[in-house]
Design a protein around this motif. Structure first.
Motif, PDB file in Angstrom:
ATOM      1  N   PHE A 101       0.881  -1.163   0.000  1.00 36.03           N
ATOM      2  CA  PHE A 101       0.000   0.000   0.000  1.00 36.03           C
ATOM      3  C   PHE A 101       0.922   1.217   0.000  1.00 36.03           C
ATOM      4  CE2 PHE A 101      -2.326   3.297   2.443  1.00 36.03           C
ATOM      5  CZ  PHE A 101      -3.224   3.603   1.432  1.00 36.03           C
ATOM      6  N   PRO A 102       0.815   2.055  -1.041  1.00 41.41           N
ATOM      7  CA  PRO A 102       1.821   3.109  -1.240  1.00 41.41           C
ATOM      8  C   PRO A 102       1.307   4.537  -1.097  1.00 41.41           C
ATOM      9  CG  PRO A 102       0.935   2.447  -3.359  1.00 41.41           C
ATOM     10  CD  PRO A 102       0.072   1.836  -2.292  1.00 41.41           C
ATOM     11  N   PRO A 103       0.897   4.951   0.089  1.00 43.96           N
ATOM     12  CA  PRO A 103       0.370   6.317   0.204  1.00 43.96           C
ATOM     13  C   PRO A 103       1.463   7.373   0.086  1.00 43.96           C
ATOM     14  CG  PRO A 103       0.588   5.368   2.375  1.00 43.96           C
ATOM     15  CD  PRO A 103       0.916   4.272   1.399  1.00 43.96           C
ATOM     16  N   GLU A 104       1.058   8.501  -0.461  1.00 42.63           N
ATOM     17  CA  GLU A 104       1.928   9.660  -0.450  1.00 42.63           C
ATOM     18  C   GLU A 104       1.626  10.373   0.868  1.00 42.63           C
ATOM     19  OE1 GLU A 104       2.414  13.178  -3.515  1.00 42.63           O
ATOM     20  OE2 GLU A 104       1.418  11.440  -4.381  1.00 42.63           O
ATOM     21  N   ASN A 150       0.918  13.063   2.113  1.00 44.23           N
ATOM     22  CA  ASN A 150       0.564  14.469   1.896  1.00 44.23           C
ATOM     23  C   ASN A 150      -0.885  14.759   2.276  1.00 44.23           C
ATOM     24  OD1 ASN A 150      -0.746  13.173  -0.125  1.00 44.23           O
ATOM     25  ND2 ASN A 150       0.047  14.400  -1.798  1.00 44.23           N
ATOM     26  N   HIS A 190      -8.508   8.455   3.426  1.00 49.56           N
ATOM     27  CA  HIS A 190      -9.964   8.504   3.383  1.00 49.56           C
ATOM     28  C   HIS A 190     -10.527   7.133   3.005  1.00 49.56           C
ATOM     29  CE1 HIS A 190      -9.331   8.701  -0.913  1.00 49.56           C
ATOM     30  NE2 HIS A 190      -8.763   9.905  -0.838  1.00 49.56           N
ATOM     31  N   GLY A 195     -11.660   6.050   0.350  1.00 47.26           N
ATOM     32  CA  GLY A 195     -11.142   5.520  -0.914  1.00 47.26           C
ATOM     33  C   GLY A 195      -9.848   4.751  -0.690  1.00 47.26           C
ATOM     34  N   HIS A 196      -8.985   5.300   0.155  1.00 49.07           N
ATOM     35  CA  HIS A 196      -7.764   4.581   0.500  1.00 49.07           C
ATOM     36  C   HIS A 196      -8.098   3.276   1.215  1.00 49.07           C
ATOM     37  CE1 HIS A 196      -6.016   8.787   0.343  1.00 49.07           C
ATOM     38  NE2 HIS A 196      -5.283   8.136  -0.534  1.00 49.07           N
ATOM     39  N   SER A 251      -8.402   0.573  -1.148  1.00 53.52           N
ATOM     40  CA  SER A 251      -7.097   0.111  -1.620  1.00 53.52           C
ATOM     41  C   SER A 251      -6.381  -0.717  -0.540  1.00 53.52           C
ATOM     42  CB  SER A 251      -6.269   1.335  -2.016  1.00 53.52           C
ATOM     43  OG  SER A 251      -4.979   0.970  -2.386  1.00 53.52           O
ATOM     44  N   THR A 291      -4.936   2.525  -9.057  1.00 52.43           N
ATOM     45  CA  THR A 291      -6.216   2.961  -9.611  1.00 52.43           C
ATOM     46  C   THR A 291      -6.104   3.214 -11.119  1.00 52.43           C
ATOM     47  OG1 THR A 291      -5.624   5.047  -8.568  1.00 52.43           O
ATOM     48  CG2 THR A 291      -7.374   3.801  -7.549  1.00 52.43           C
ATOM     49  N   ARG A 316     -11.265   3.455  -8.899  1.00 54.51           N
ATOM     50  CA  ARG A 316     -11.231   4.071  -7.579  1.00 54.51           C
ATOM     51  C   ARG A 316     -12.633   4.202  -7.019  1.00 54.51           C
ATOM     52  NH1 ARG A 316      -8.837   8.783  -6.228  1.00 54.51           N
ATOM     53  NH2 ARG A 316      -7.092   8.209  -7.513  1.00 54.51           N
ATOM     54  N   LEU A 317     -12.712   4.342  -5.732  1.00 47.85           N
ATOM     55  CA  LEU A 317     -14.005   4.533  -5.088  1.00 47.85           C
ATOM     56  C   LEU A 317     -14.415   5.998  -5.170  1.00 47.85           C
ATOM     57  CD1 LEU A 317     -16.356   3.688  -3.186  1.00 47.85           C
ATOM     58  CD2 LEU A 317     -14.831   4.169  -1.289  1.00 47.85           C
ATOM     59  N   LYS A 368      -7.746  15.007  -2.021  1.00 43.57           N
ATOM     60  CA  LYS A 368      -6.974  15.481  -0.865  1.00 43.57           C
ATOM     61  C   LYS A 368      -6.902  16.997  -0.840  1.00 43.57           C
ATOM     62  CE  LYS A 368      -3.700  11.702  -0.477  1.00 43.57           C
ATOM     63  NZ  LYS A 368      -2.352  11.333  -0.903  1.00 43.57           N
TER      64      LYS A 368
HETATM   65  P1  ATP Z   1      -2.708  12.167  -4.754  1.00 43.34           P
HETATM   66  O1  ATP Z   1      -3.552  12.932  -5.707  1.00 43.34           O
HETATM   67  O2  ATP Z   1      -2.104  13.006  -3.692  1.00 43.34           O
HETATM   68  O3  ATP Z   1      -1.780  11.182  -5.385  1.00 43.34           O
HETATM   69  P2  ATP Z   1      -4.185   9.858  -3.936  1.00 43.34           P
HETATM   70  O4  ATP Z   1      -5.579   9.888  -3.423  1.00 43.34           O
HETATM   71  O5  ATP Z   1      -3.860   9.130  -5.159  1.00 43.34           O
HETATM   72  O6  ATP Z   1      -3.776  11.361  -3.982  1.00 43.34           O
HETATM   73  P3  ATP Z   1      -2.096   8.362  -2.630  1.00 43.34           P
HETATM   74  O7  ATP Z   1      -1.526   8.591  -1.295  1.00 43.34           O
HETATM   75  O8  ATP Z   1      -1.238   8.461  -3.809  1.00 43.34           O
HETATM   76  O9  ATP Z   1      -3.312   9.358  -2.753  1.00 43.34           O
HETATM   77  O10 ATP Z   1      -2.867   6.993  -2.644  1.00 43.34           O
HETATM   78  C1  ATP Z   1      -2.376   5.811  -2.073  1.00 43.34           C
HETATM   79  C2  ATP Z   1      -3.060   4.632  -2.714  1.00 43.34           C
HETATM   80  O11 ATP Z   1      -4.465   4.706  -2.520  1.00 43.34           O
HETATM   81  C3  ATP Z   1      -2.831   4.606  -4.204  1.00 43.34           C
HETATM   82  O12 ATP Z   1      -2.515   3.274  -4.579  1.00 43.34           O
HETATM   83  C4  ATP Z   1      -4.123   5.051  -4.778  1.00 43.34           C
HETATM   84  O13 ATP Z   1      -4.328   4.476  -6.044  1.00 43.34           O
HETATM   85  C5  ATP Z   1      -5.134   4.569  -3.754  1.00 43.34           C
HETATM   86  N1  ATP Z   1      -6.342   5.401  -3.763  1.00 43.34           N
HETATM   87  C6  ATP Z   1      -6.401   6.736  -3.627  1.00 43.34           C
HETATM   88  N2  ATP Z   1      -7.667   7.180  -3.744  1.00 43.34           N
HETATM   89  C7  ATP Z   1      -8.443   6.087  -3.940  1.00 43.34           C
HETATM   90  C8  ATP Z   1      -9.852   5.868  -4.149  1.00 43.34           C
HETATM   91  N3  ATP Z   1     -10.723   6.871  -4.149  1.00 43.34           N
HETATM   92  N4  ATP Z   1     -10.278   4.604  -4.321  1.00 43.34           N
HETATM   93  C9  ATP Z   1      -9.412   3.582  -4.306  1.00 43.34           C
HETATM   94  N5  ATP Z   1      -8.080   3.710  -4.126  1.00 43.34           N
HETATM   95  C10 ATP Z   1      -7.591   4.937  -3.957  1.00 43.34           C
END
Ligand code: ATP
Ligand code: MG
Length: 563
Positions: free
Chosen positions: A31-34, A36, A40, A42-43, A46, A230, A261-262, A271
């Motif tokens: 699981f690779p969050p940024e 920043n 939520h 949606g994450h 994932s 996504t 994505r959700l 974000k």
């Molecule tokens: P950013 O625009 O800052 O990249 P992001 O929502 O993509 O925002 P990340 O921290 O990059 O945030 O996301 C981490 C992981 O969560 C990624 O693999 C991304 O694809 C997934 N993810 C983010 N938003 C959703 C969503 N709405 N539904 C499903 N997975 C999501």
């Protein structure tokens, strides 16, 4: 490895194929969050997917912070993300990684690309680079620096690292194809100069790798088998594969798989927009229970298991769609229904005097905490007293047709108790009811025009002298439009998304309550004591997690594919 009873989806099908063909011996995801922003819902999808798949296949999942953009990242987010993933019930053991752990390795790989003729240092200014890129319908143009000798690029790249050049003057680019129909393949940037302090590497670096490059190499370094992301990355997949191929990365290389994505109706997941809501004070911080952040959901009283249930039910698809909020609410109700005690509370109380019950008398009534499973947790004692509180809207001076609760000369049935018939009421100068008088009876006495007894509705109540004052926050959807864009918050936000009931009363058998305690208030929904409740010395503060059913949808008369 028992995946038989799991719902099939295309990702599982790919994994099954890869295991059957021997391409991979096991499943590794990440699981690779940024770091920043706050995570939520949606994450959560994932997270459930990545950790859930690895778990089902007996594999492992890494938590990796994709911290390649120093300007926007903060330690606060690193901490909150870990807390949220843990809260959701997942564990990365000792596999907590940062893309910044690989900066040196990424740099070495980039030098290799240059040496092998797959990358060059480009001196175009950012605006020119954009102009040279072409459009969806027109091919791009080669940069004048595209033919730069490897030796020269290598020297410039090293000097970029040494901090010799200002930001925006040079970057490292992949040498692929400026005429590619896929814009991502038109010599994308690999490294840019950025003289920013990084939350982990400090000022050690002044060049930072771009996401597309850092991501695939980080996956490969960690031995990820399936890199799930996504849909918007679908067009980046050729680039993902290209880097690993040109680096001659040993097999098996990670396989990128995209899913939709959700998107949740009446909610916003961007974000940037969430940050704006918080910064502009339109909500009360990142954990305001109206937000879709995990922190907010937790504070509102949702359980981790309800979120996992929700994610399982919505499944994964290959096409973007919007999920109705009811799916989330239904999952929460289904999760809480068997788990939490039922008690009664009155949110907007009006006093009722039962005239045929003497002062000081307490009629003890036994009621189950779990009506569907009455033997569980024993019973609670309810005390019917001469004065009780009922909900203001359970009484109508002039009842509308079909109103079967309390009104002059008519009856209602008190939950777990008897019938009360209204004999009179008092009101103040504004016509607001201040007191209702009733007679208690064991059987209904009111009959309809044909002489048949009218079966009144059941209403909830609490004994006036014994009930406890509490405050209750009722939440509605944060946005009033189904698919908010966030572009016009003033018109898109729902002005009634938070209503506080500060005069509410709670039945005494609920006992002393502490933060995080959950109850079902009969007829009203599920509630949790706010984590900050009691800190100000005031009465306990409850958040409504979810109502019992979605009255809003019924009001709007919509009929759609409901969960
Ligand atoms: P950013 O625009 O800052 O990249 P992001 O929502 O993509 O925002 P990340 O921290 O990059 O945030 O996301 C981490 C992981 O969560 C990624 O693999 C991304 O694809 C997934 N993810 C983010 N938003 C959703 C969503 N709405 N539904 C499903 N997975 C999501
Ligand atoms: Mg992202």
């Amino acid at each position: 490895m028992d995946t038989e009873d799991r719902p099939k989806n295309f990702i599982r099908t790919f994994i099954d194929e890869d295991l059957a063909s021997g391409r991979y011996r096991g499943v590794s995801t990440r699981f690779p969050p940024e770091p920043n922003g706050y995570l939520h819902i949606g994450h959560a999808k994932s997270i459930c997917l990545n950790f859930g798949l690895a778990k089902d296949y007996g594999g492992r999942t890494n938590l990796r912070f994709d911290d390649t953009n120093p300007a926007k990242e903060e330690v606060e987010y690193v901490d909150s993300i870990q807390e949220d993933v843990r809260w959701l019930g997942f564990d990365w053991d000792d596999r907590l990684f940062y893309a910044s752990d690989y900066f040196e390795r990424l740099y070495e790989c980039a030098e290799r690309l240059i040496r092998d003729g797959w990358a060059y240092v480009c001196d175009l200014a950012p605006d020119d680079m954009k102009a040279y890129r072409g459009t969806l319908t027109e091919p791009g143009k080669d940069s004048p620096w595209r033919g730069r000798a490897a030796e020269e690029s290598l020297d410039l790249f090293r000097r970029m690292r040494a901090g010799e050049f200002p930001e925006g003057t040079r970057c490292l680019r992949a040498r692929i194809d400026m005429a590619s129909p896929n814009i991502n393949m038109r010599d994308p940037a690999i490294y840019r100069i950025k003289k920013a302090e990084h939350h982990r590497t400090g000022d050690r670096w002044v060049i930072y790798p771009m996401y597309d490059y850092a991501h695939c190499v980080s996956d490969a370094i960690e031995g990820i088998s399936h890199s799930i992301c996504t849909l918007e990355f679908e067009d980046h997949r050729p680039l993902y594969d290209w880097f690993l191929e040109k680096l001659d990365w040993p097999q098996p290389r990670p396989r990128q798989i995209e899913f939709a994505r959700l998107n949740l109706e009446y909610t916003m997941m961007s974000k940037r927009r969430l940050l704006q809501l918080v910064k502009e004070g339109r909500v009360d911080g990142w954990d305001d229970p109206r937000l879709p952040t995990i922190a907010a959901i937790r504070r509102r009283g949702f359980t981790p298991s309800s979120i996992r249930l929700f994610c399982e039910r919505i499944g994964v698809a290959k096409k973007d769609s919007w999920i109705e909020l009811e799916w989330l609410e239904k999952a929460v109700r289904d999760d809480l229904n068997p788990a939490v005690k039922r008690v009664m509370a009155v949110l907007d109380p009006v006093r009722v005097v039962i005239e045929n019950l003497p002062e000081g008398r307490e009629e003890r009534i036994s009621a189950p905490f779990f009506p569907d499973d009455p033997d569980r947790m024993g019973h609670r004692d309810l005390f019917l007293t001469r004065e009780i509180f009922i909900e203001r809207d359970d009484f109508m001076k002039e009842p509308v047709p079909g109103f079967l609760r309390l009104s002059p000369g008519r009856e209602a049935r008190l939950r777990w108790a008897a019938y009360v018939k209204c004999t009179g009421w008092e009101e103040d100068a504004e016509g607001r009811v201040t007191l209702i008088r009733c007679q208690l009876g064991q059987e209904p006495t009111v009959v309809d025009a044909k002489g048949k007894p009218v079966r009144p509705n059941i209403i909830h109540w609490v004994p006036a002298p014994l009930s406890r004052p509490v405050a209750v926050r009722l939440y509605d959807r944060l946005f009033r439009v189904e698919r908010p864009t966030g572009e016009n918050l003033d018109s898109e936000l729902n002005p009634e998304s938070l209503v506080t009931m500060s005069e509410a009363r709670l039945e005494p058998s609920a006992g002393p309550v502490a933060p995080w305690d959950r109850f079902q208030f009969e007829r009203l929904g599920y509630f949790m004591v706010d984590p900050a409740s009691g800190r100000d010395g005031g009465p306990p503060l409850f958040n409504r997690i979810v109502a019992l059913k979605d009255g809003w949808v019924r009001k709007a008369g919509r009929k759609r594919n409901r969960p």
